[in-house]
Design a protein around this motif. Structure first.
Motif, PDB file in Angstrom:
ATOM      1  N   ASP A 114       1.808   1.669  -3.671  1.00  0.00           N
ATOM      2  CA  ASP A 114       0.726   1.622  -4.662  1.00  0.00           C
ATOM      3  C   ASP A 114      -0.300   2.743  -4.510  1.00  0.00           C
ATOM      4  N   TYR A 115      -0.326   3.374  -3.343  1.00  0.00           N
ATOM      5  CA  TYR A 115      -1.334   4.409  -3.099  1.00  0.00           C
ATOM      6  C   TYR A 115      -0.664   5.661  -2.545  1.00  0.00           C
ATOM      7  N   GLU A 160       0.818  -1.225   0.000  1.00  0.00           N
ATOM      8  CA  GLU A 160       0.000   0.000   0.000  1.00  0.00           C
ATOM      9  C   GLU A 160       0.847   1.268   0.000  1.00  0.00           C
ATOM     10  N   ASP A 214     -10.279   2.227   5.349  1.00  0.00           N
ATOM     11  CA  ASP A 214     -10.957   2.075   4.055  1.00  0.00           C
ATOM     12  C   ASP A 214     -10.473   3.098   3.041  1.00  0.00           C
ATOM     13  N   ALA A 252      -7.498   4.176   2.651  1.00  0.00           N
ATOM     14  CA  ALA A 252      -6.092   3.991   2.298  1.00  0.00           C
ATOM     15  C   ALA A 252      -5.894   3.685   0.817  1.00  0.00           C
ATOM     16  N   THR A 253      -6.873   3.027   0.218  1.00  0.00           N
ATOM     17  CA  THR A 253      -6.740   2.633  -1.188  1.00  0.00           C
ATOM     18  C   THR A 253      -7.619   3.500  -2.092  1.00  0.00           C
ATOM     19  N   PHE A 268      -4.865  -0.796   7.900  1.00  0.00           N
ATOM     20  CA  PHE A 268      -5.181   0.269   6.954  1.00  0.00           C
ATOM     21  C   PHE A 268      -6.676   0.582   6.963  1.00  0.00           C
ATOM     22  N   PRO A 309      -2.072   5.572   3.495  1.00  0.00           N
ATOM     23  CA  PRO A 309      -1.478   4.456   4.238  1.00  0.00           C
ATOM     24  C   PRO A 309      -0.395   4.911   5.219  1.00  0.00           C
ATOM     25  N   THR A 359      -6.855   6.418  -3.569  1.00  0.00           N
ATOM     26  CA  THR A 359      -6.148   7.069  -4.676  1.00  0.00           C
ATOM     27  C   THR A 359      -4.944   6.227  -5.046  1.00  0.00           C
ATOM     28  N   LYS A 360      -4.987   5.621  -6.221  1.00  0.00           N
ATOM     29  CA  LYS A 360      -3.952   4.680  -6.634  1.00  0.00           C
ATOM     30  C   LYS A 360      -2.913   5.361  -7.519  1.00  0.00           C
TER      31      LYS A 360
END
Length: 320
Positions: free
Chosen positions: A66-67, A63, A176, A178-179, A174, A71, A181-182
């Protein structure tokens, strides 16, 4: 003694200089506890211990790469819960200030950004800041919650102070968001071999007086002779003479090096806002009435095309 969290800025385990400066400042407030996240986090321990970290909390997960920043905010919030620190220190980069702001909201605390000095106070850390384009110096402290403070690079000299540096795993769950914005792609920045602008001990900048992209070669030559970073004024950047990533000023980057050399820069308030906290300022300008001379420690009235090459030659001669 109280513990102070220090967010570690590193690249695959290589700790960047602003983090080592934060460890120096953190020792004034208590015992530094470093938080290293992402790939290579475990490899930071020796450098952090050498500069005073009594503990190093580490956590790696995809994470972080990737984001975007959430995170990392989740991890710092977990570290706060695990340590109950007296303060949280974060490097004052664009990302660092976003992480700090989000963390302060999460834990219900006050935040101070762009501090240039820190001292222990009876009621918590006291931060020094430059305000209103460095026209004023202020001291302030957070009055609610755990102080979250971002510190500008070059605000303190790096000092070695060997400590235990015990590595401990950080437990992170983490959120919700956390992911949300990728990161879809990365383009490595082309290396010039020069220091990072905001971290450099010496910065040589050129402005409108350089009069063309091709003439920035003489600015680069002086910078290379000094082992310095190259900066540019907004006028030079807007003219397309130098990349925006090198702009120093209110709409560019703020720098605070030990030595700042301004060549062909008039000294508009927009530029001054980004470099006024430099420890020593030298200006080269053929206009003796240029506003930049009101600010400098040393001023040279002359044509930069005559002065800068001579300065470069003198530096090289003394190095030789």
């Amino acid at each position: 003694m109280a513990e102070v969290l220090v967010y570690v800025d590193h690249v695959d385990g290589a700790v960047r200089k602003p983090t080592l400066e934060l460890l120096t400042l953190a020792r004034r407030l208590g015992e530094p506890v470093a938080v290293a996240l992402g790939a290579g986090a475990g490899n930071t321990a020796s450098a952090l211990a050498e500069h005073g970290a009594v503990k190093v909390l580490t956590h790696d997960a995809p994470e972080y790469a990737d984001y975007l920043v959430v995170p990392k905010v989740d991890a710092l919030q977990a570290a706060c819960a695990q340590v109950s620190p007296a303060a949280v220190l974060v490097p004052s980069s664009a990302e660092g200030k976003e992480i700090a702001a989000r963390l302060a909201v999460r834990i219900g605390s006050g935040i101070i950004t762009d501090a240039v000095d820190l001292e222990a106070g009876d009621e918590g850390p006291v931060a020094t800041q430059s305000a209103f384009a460095a026209s004023f110096t202020t001291t302030s402290r957070v009055s609610k919650g755990t102080p979250v403070i971002t510190v500008k690079p070059n605000s303190a000299a790096v000092e070695a102070a060997p400590a235990a540096g015990a590595v401990e795993a950080l437990n992170v769950s983490f959120s919700d968001k956390a992911t949300g914005t990728k990161v879809t792609g990365r383009t490595p920045r082309e290396s010039t071999g020069r220091p990072e602008l905001t971290e450099a001990a010496i910065v040589v900048s050129g402005g409108r007086g350089v009069n063309g992209a091709e003439n920035f070669a003489i600015i680069e030559a002086l910078a290379d002779s000094l082992g310095a970073a190259v900066g540019a004024s907004r006028a030079a950047v807007d003219a397309g003479w130098y990349p925006h990533t090198n702009q120093v000023g209110q709409t560019g980057k703020s720098v605070s090096p030990q030595l700042y050399i301004a060549s062909g820069i008039s000294g508009a308030i927009q530029h001054r806002a980004g470099m006024q906290t430099s420890k020593t300022i030298v200006a080269i300008n053929k206009d003796s009435e240029a506003p930049i001379f009101d600010l400098v420690d040393y001023g040279v009235v002359g044509d930069l095309f005559d002065v800068v090459p001579q300065l470069t030659e003198e530096v090289e001669a003394r190095k030789g």
